[in-house]
Scaffold this active site. Structure first.
Site, PDB file in Angstrom:
ATOM      1  N   HIS A 283     -64.051  45.280 -20.897  1.00 39.70           N
ATOM      2  CA  HIS A 283     -62.507  45.877 -20.499  1.00 39.70           C
ATOM      3  C   HIS A 283     -61.652  46.705 -21.163  1.00 39.70           C
ATOM      4  O   HIS A 283     -62.237  47.148 -22.213  1.00 39.70           O
ATOM      5  CB  HIS A 283     -61.829  44.315 -20.925  1.00 39.70           C
TER       6      HIS A 283
ATOM      7  N   CYS B  33     -57.322  39.157 -19.857  1.00 38.22           N
ATOM      8  CA  CYS B  33     -57.977  40.526 -19.976  1.00 38.22           C
ATOM      9  C   CYS B  33     -59.170  39.413 -19.387  1.00 38.22           C
ATOM     10  O   CYS B  33     -59.830  40.600 -18.849  1.00 38.22           O
ATOM     11  CB  CYS B  33     -57.402  41.600 -20.733  1.00 38.22           C
TER      12      CYS B  33
ATOM     13  N   ASN C  89     -54.344  50.211 -20.143  1.00 35.58           N
ATOM     14  CA  ASN C  89     -55.462  48.411 -20.483  1.00 35.58           C
ATOM     15  C   ASN C  89     -54.353  47.668 -18.731  1.00 35.58           C
ATOM     16  O   ASN C  89     -53.281  47.598 -18.875  1.00 35.58           O
ATOM     17  CB  ASN C  89     -54.683  48.752 -21.199  1.00 35.58           C
TER      18      ASN C  89
HETATM   19  C1  LIG Z   1     -52.249  49.041 -30.581  1.00 30.29           C
HETATM   20  C2  LIG Z   1     -53.264  49.792 -31.926  1.00 30.29           C
HETATM   21  C3  LIG Z   1     -53.397  51.080 -30.897  1.00 30.29           C
HETATM   22  C4  LIG Z   1     -52.346  49.990 -32.771  1.00 30.29           C
HETATM   23  O1  LIG Z   1     -53.055  50.960 -34.036  1.00 30.29           O
HETATM   24  P1  LIG Z   1     -53.111  50.009 -35.594  1.00 30.29           P
HETATM   25  O2  LIG Z   1     -54.008  51.186 -35.901  1.00 30.29           O
HETATM   26  O3  LIG Z   1     -53.395  48.769 -35.195  1.00 30.29           O
HETATM   27  O4  LIG Z   1     -51.768  50.795 -35.869  1.00 30.29           O
HETATM   28  P2  LIG Z   1     -51.129  49.989 -37.189  1.00 30.29           P
HETATM   29  O5  LIG Z   1     -49.784  49.636 -36.497  1.00 30.29           O
HETATM   30  O6  LIG Z   1     -51.863  49.227 -38.049  1.00 30.29           O
HETATM   31  O7  LIG Z   1     -50.092  51.362 -37.167  1.00 30.29           O
HETATM   32  C5  LIG Z   1     -51.069  52.452 -38.160  1.00 30.29           C
HETATM   33  C6  LIG Z   1     -50.178  53.628 -38.592  1.00 30.29           C
HETATM   34  O8  LIG Z   1     -49.764  54.609 -36.924  1.00 30.29           O
HETATM   35  C7  LIG Z   1     -48.490  54.755 -36.915  1.00 30.29           C
HETATM   36  N1  LIG Z   1     -48.560  53.715 -35.772  1.00 30.29           N
HETATM   37  C8  LIG Z   1     -48.136  52.946 -34.906  1.00 30.29           C
HETATM   38  N2  LIG Z   1     -47.895  52.527 -34.133  1.00 30.29           N
HETATM   39  C9  LIG Z   1     -47.220  54.468 -33.896  1.00 30.29           C
HETATM   40  C10 LIG Z   1     -47.200  55.295 -32.052  1.00 30.29           C
HETATM   41  N3  LIG Z   1     -47.479  54.610 -31.298  1.00 30.29           N
HETATM   42  N4  LIG Z   1     -48.174  56.662 -32.683  1.00 30.29           N
HETATM   43  C11 LIG Z   1     -47.757  56.288 -33.734  1.00 30.29           C
HETATM   44  N5  LIG Z   1     -47.957  56.486 -35.341  1.00 30.29           N
HETATM   45  C12 LIG Z   1     -47.562  54.780 -34.871  1.00 30.29           C
HETATM   46  C13 LIG Z   1     -47.534  53.487 -37.826  1.00 30.29           C
HETATM   47  O9  LIG Z   1     -46.647  53.665 -38.551  1.00 30.29           O
HETATM   48  C14 LIG Z   1     -49.085  53.774 -39.107  1.00 30.29           C
HETATM   49  O10 LIG Z   1     -48.304  54.587 -40.170  1.00 30.29           O
HETATM   50  P3  LIG Z   1     -48.642  54.801 -41.855  1.00 30.29           P
HETATM   51  O11 LIG Z   1     -50.361  53.965 -41.992  1.00 30.29           O
HETATM   52  O12 LIG Z   1     -48.228  56.238 -42.187  1.00 30.29           O
HETATM   53  O13 LIG Z   1     -47.557  52.915 -41.403  1.00 30.29           O
HETATM   54  C15 LIG Z   1     -54.089  48.732 -32.221  1.00 30.29           C
HETATM   55  O14 LIG Z   1     -54.176  48.273 -32.989  1.00 30.29           O
HETATM   56  C16 LIG Z   1     -54.940  48.570 -30.868  1.00 30.29           C
HETATM   57  O15 LIG Z   1     -55.500  49.467 -29.828  1.00 30.29           O
HETATM   58  N6  LIG Z   1     -55.514  47.171 -30.958  1.00 30.29           N
HETATM   59  C17 LIG Z   1     -55.895  46.785 -30.205  1.00 30.29           C
HETATM   60  C18 LIG Z   1     -54.814  45.966 -29.083  1.00 30.29           C
HETATM   61  C19 LIG Z   1     -55.827  45.685 -27.650  1.00 30.29           C
HETATM   62  O16 LIG Z   1     -56.505  46.361 -27.054  1.00 30.29           O
HETATM   63  N7  LIG Z   1     -55.374  44.117 -27.085  1.00 30.29           N
HETATM   64  C20 LIG Z   1     -55.571  44.438 -25.764  1.00 30.29           C
HETATM   65  C21 LIG Z   1     -56.532  42.998 -25.536  1.00 30.29           C
HETATM   66  S1  LIG Z   1     -56.981  42.751 -24.275  1.00 30.29           S
END
Ligand SMILES: CC(C)(COP(=O)(O)OP(=O)(O)OC[C@H]1O[C@@H](n2cnc3c(N)ncnc32)[C@H](O)[C@@H]1OP(=O)(O)O)[C@@H](O)C(=O)NCCC(=O)NCCS
Lengths: 82, 336
Positions: free
Chosen positions: B261, B123, B292
């Site tokens: 980004h 990215c 993204n």
């Molecule tokens: C991907 C992202 C949105 C996920 O969010 P997160 O808060 O880390 O998600 P987690 O996996 O820790 O899950 C948190 C909760 O949401 C739930 N969950 C995870 N994915 C889910 C989805 N797609 N829909 C609904 N619920 C979801 C999980 O079960 C968890 O629930 P719980 O707390 O009851 O167990 C986030 O981590 C993110 O955007 N990170 C940066 C990634 C990025 O930008 N990458 C590219 C860089 S170039």
């Protein structure tokens, strides 16, 4: 100088207020970040990052999961602060 | 003997002269994503800020989207394809390792025989390309450099992976970088953190298919450790963005636009706070309807900010790319 539990809770309250807009007085030891304070998993990461800076501690991702309440976080910081 | 070698002669400075974008015609709302993962529109919007994204159809290939975006950027710069004398293409979703897609794009544009190559920097690919282009223009090895960021991430998305299925989109963005009398691309602050190489990656290398029964091997996709990446982005990348401002001698008050980004709206919001950006700074939030798009995200967001009048030509903008590697690059630029 290491912070006391009271100072840590006060600091956490300010951080949570800044990140999630929760009134400072609502941030109490027994409050759960996600269930009571509207701090979701991503805001929690921001809270942790801010707490690390403020209290000079390292809180690895794996430990963040165990910090359910304000009290958990305060205890963790109390134990691990430099 | 060591003979005297004539040095090359470049322009005093470089600037972005034009920008263009291509967004695939098919718009994919969150509802469609929900067919494959257990999630909700509400969750996707609050955790990522994404409501729709574009997914490319069979005709909208990496080369096709690039040619479309590049054509617009060249026209926006007031140039023609023959003027282009280098083509750099940042992408991670062109499926032939060799030859580079850049040569085909240059040829299809009618750019003659310019040097052309691909960049693999996740990215941050576009900002890496921008930095190379600036160097080429000021060093004198090219006058007008086309920098393209293009992705078909839908091809590398595991539609059943809850952590990524909703995140990625397709598209192409391009800029032309050329000579300038005044500094218009500030110093780049860039780098890599290979110790975090595992946090965003393709699940399997292509050679797993060698000798394997294709039905036994799931097609490779991009996976990530979401929280680790989020933490790195909101903490480390805000610092890199600040360093780029400092390196350019620009304060947050002097900025007109912020074009990070488009990884996650929550990362954007957090960076705004960390940088203490004042209200008047126009912030690119293209992720809401684009998802993204990795290396395409910054030029696409730049194009939209200008097209919607939120920013204008001559404005001062901070751009920062970051992603798989992990890699990053940030700089202050004057908008075309
Ligand atoms: C991907 C992202 C949105 C996920 O969010 P997160 O808060 O880390 O998600 P987690 O996996 O820790 O899950 C948190 C909760 O949401 C739930 N969950 C995870 N994915 C889910 C989805 N797609 N829909 C609904 N619920 C979801 C999980 O079960 C968890 O629930 P719980 O707390 O009851 O167990 C986030 O981590 C993110 O955007 N990170 C940066 C990634 C990025 O930008 N990458 C590219 C860089 S170039």
């Amino acid at each position: 100088m290491a912070a006391t539990q009271e100072e840590i809770v006060k600091g956490l309250a300010e951080i949570v207020n800044e990140i999630a807009g929760i009134p400072v007085e609502d941030v109490q030891l027994d409050k759960s970040f996600t269930d009571d304070l509207d701090v979701d998993s991503l805001s929690m990461v921001e809270v942790v990052v801010a707490a690390e800076e403020r209290f000079d501690v390292k809180i690895p991702d794996d430990d963040v999961k165990n910090l359910k309440t304000v009290g958990d976080a305060a205890d963790y910081i109390l134990k691990h602060q430099a | 003997m060591t003979a005297k070698i004539k040095p090359s002669k470049g322009a005093p400075y470089a600037r972005i002269l034009g920008v263009g974008g291509y967004r695939p015609t098919r718009v994919v709302p969150n509802e469609e994503i929900l067919k494959y993962i257990d999630s909700s529109d509400e969750w996707i919007r609050t955790r990522s800020g994404i409501s729709t994204r574009h997914w490319a159809g069979p005709q909208e290939t990496v080369a096709e989207m690039s040619v479309e975006a590049a054509g617009k950027a060249i026209a926006d710069a007031g140039l023609t394809a023959e003027d282009v004398d280098a083509v750099l293409v940042a992408t991670v979703s062109h499926f032939k390792q060799t030859p580079a897609i850049a040569t085909e794009i240059a040829h299809r544009l009618g750019a003659g025989k310019p040097p052309a190559f691909d960049i693999s920097a996740g990215c941050a690919g576009f900002t890496y390309g921008l930095t190379l282009a600036k160097g080429m223009v000021t060093e004198g090895s090219a006058k007008y450099v086309l920098v393209i960021g293009v992705e078909r991430l839908s091809d590398l998305t595991d539609k059943e992976d809850r952590a990524t299925a909703f995140l990625f989109g397709d598209g192409a963005g391009a800029v032309v970088v050329g000579p300038s009398d005044v500094p218009a691309i500030g110093p780049t602050v860039w780098g890599s953190e290979g110790d975090k190489a595992e946090t965003i990656k393709q699940t399997l290398p292509w050679d797993v298919y060698r000798g394997a029964n294709p039905e036994d091997v799931r097609f490779p996709a991009i996976t990530q450790e979401g929280q680790a990446v989020f933490r790195w982005a909101v903490y480390e990348m805000a610092k890199v963005a600040q360093e780029a401002l400092d390196a350019a001698g620009i304060t947050a008050d002097e900025l007109d636009a912020f074009i990070p980004h488009q990884a996650n709206m929550r990362i954007i919001d957090s960076m705004i706070k960390a940088l203490k950006l004042p209200e008047h700074v126009a912030v690119a939030r293209d992720i809401e309807t684009t998802g993204n798009t990795s290396s395409a995200s910054i030029p696409l967001a730049m194009e939209r900010l200008l097209a919607t009048g939120q920013a204008k030509s001559g404005d001062t903008a901070l751009v920062i790319g970051f992603g798989a590697g992990l890699v990053y690059a940030a700089a202050v630029v004057t908008l075309p």
